[in-house]
Scaffold this active site. Structure first.
Site, PDB file in Angstrom:
ATOM      1  N   ASP A   1       0.879  -1.167   0.000  1.00 50.42           N
ATOM      2  CA  ASP A   1       0.000   0.000   0.000  1.00 50.42           C
ATOM      3  C   ASP A   1       0.916   1.216   0.000  1.00 50.42           C
ATOM      4  O   ASP A   1       1.526   1.541   1.020  1.00 50.42           O
ATOM      5  CB  ASP A   1      -0.890  -0.027   1.235  1.00 50.42           C
TER       6      ASP A   1
ATOM      7  N   SER B   1      -0.012  11.736 -16.793  1.00 47.27           N
ATOM      8  CA  SER B   1      -1.252  11.770 -17.551  1.00 47.27           C
ATOM      9  C   SER B   1      -1.314  13.081 -18.325  1.00 47.27           C
ATOM     10  O   SER B   1      -0.671  14.059 -17.938  1.00 47.27           O
ATOM     11  CB  SER B   1      -2.423  11.691 -16.568  1.00 47.27           C
TER      12      SER B   1
ATOM     13  N   TYR C   1      -7.601  14.735  -9.329  1.00 51.59           N
ATOM     14  CA  TYR C   1      -6.719  13.819 -10.068  1.00 51.59           C
ATOM     15  C   TYR C   1      -5.733  14.624 -10.906  1.00 51.59           C
ATOM     16  O   TYR C   1      -4.526  14.366 -10.893  1.00 51.59           O
ATOM     17  CB  TYR C   1      -7.545  12.890 -10.959  1.00 51.59           C
TER      18      TYR C   1
ATOM     19  N   LYS D   1      -1.559  14.869 -10.686  1.00 54.07           N
ATOM     20  CA  LYS D   1      -0.647  14.580 -11.786  1.00 54.07           C
ATOM     21  C   LYS D   1       0.254  15.777 -12.112  1.00 54.07           C
ATOM     22  O   LYS D   1       1.371  15.600 -12.582  1.00 54.07           O
ATOM     23  CB  LYS D   1      -1.413  14.089 -13.014  1.00 54.07           C
TER      24      LYS D   1
END
Length: 175
Positions: A56, A136, A149, A153
Site C-alpha cells: 500500500d 497523464s 486527479y 498529476k
C-alpha cells in the site's frame, strides 16, 4: 540480470509493463494492494523471474517492507522503478466524496513520493538506474471533472522534473 520494481502491478498499465519486462528476461518485482491478484500472476507462468508482495503505497511501512523484500531478491539491485500505482475519481468537484479526494492525494501524491524516497538508496547503488513516474495528459491542463486527479498529476510532473535534475549527480534518470 536487470531488475524492475513496479507499483500497481496487478492490473492495467502496471501489469502490461510487468509482462513486457518479464518477456525480455528481467527480474520483475510486482507490488500492489491486490495480494490475490499478485499471487495469481506468480502462478501464471508469465513471470519466471519475479517476486510479489502486498504494498500500500500510502503507508510508509508497507513501502519500506516491499522494497526490503525486493532488495533481498535482487541483492540490492534496482535498475528501474515504475511508480504506477494511482487512483482516480471523476465528477463534479463539489459532489465527490471528500474521502475520494483524500485517497487520490494519499496514493498519487504521498504514495509516489514515499516510494521514490524509500527506493533512493537502491537506485543510487545501481549504475544507470531509472525512475518512471506515471503521469497523464491531466498533468498538462486542468481537466474538468478530474480536478483533484489532475492536480495530483501536476505534482507528479513537477516532482519528476525536479528529481531528474537533483538525482542526475547520482546517475539516476527520472522520467
Amino acid at each position: 540480470m536487470k531488475t524492475i520494481f513496479i507499483t500497481g502491478a496487478a492490473h492495467g498499465i502496471g501489469l502490461a509493463t510487468a509482462k513486457r519486462f518479464a518477456a525480455q528476461g528481467w527480474f520483475v518485482g510486482l507490488y500492489d494492494v491486490n495480494h490475490e491478484g499478485l499471487m495469481s500472476l506468480l502462478e501464471s507462468g508469465d513471470f519466471p523471474n519475479a517476486c510479489a508482495l502486498h504494498c500500500d503505497v500510502s503507508q510508509r511501512s508497507s513501502v519500506e517492507q516491499a522494497l526490503e523484500h525486493f532488495s533481498r531478491q535482487t541483492d540490492g539491485r534496482l535498475d528501474v522503478l515504475v511508480n504506477n500505482a494511482g487512483v482516480l475519481s471523476s465528477g463534479k468537484f463539489e459532489e465527490i466524496d471528500p474521502r475520494a479526494h483524500d485517497l487520490i492525494i494519499e496514493v498519487n501524491v504521498k504514495g509516489l513520493t514515499q516510494v521514490a524516497q524509500a527506493a533512493f538508496p537502491l537506485l543510487r547503488q545501481t549504475p544507470g538506474a531509472t525512475v518512471v513516474n506515471l503521469c497523464s495528459a491531466s498533468s498538462i491542463h486542468g481537466i474538468p471533472l478530474l480536478a483533484v486527479y489532475s492536480a495530483s498529476k501536476f505534482y507528479v510532473n513537477g516532482l519528476t522534473e525536479a528529481l531528474n535534475i537533483e538525482w542526475a549527480d547520482h546517475d539516476i534518470r527520472v522520467t
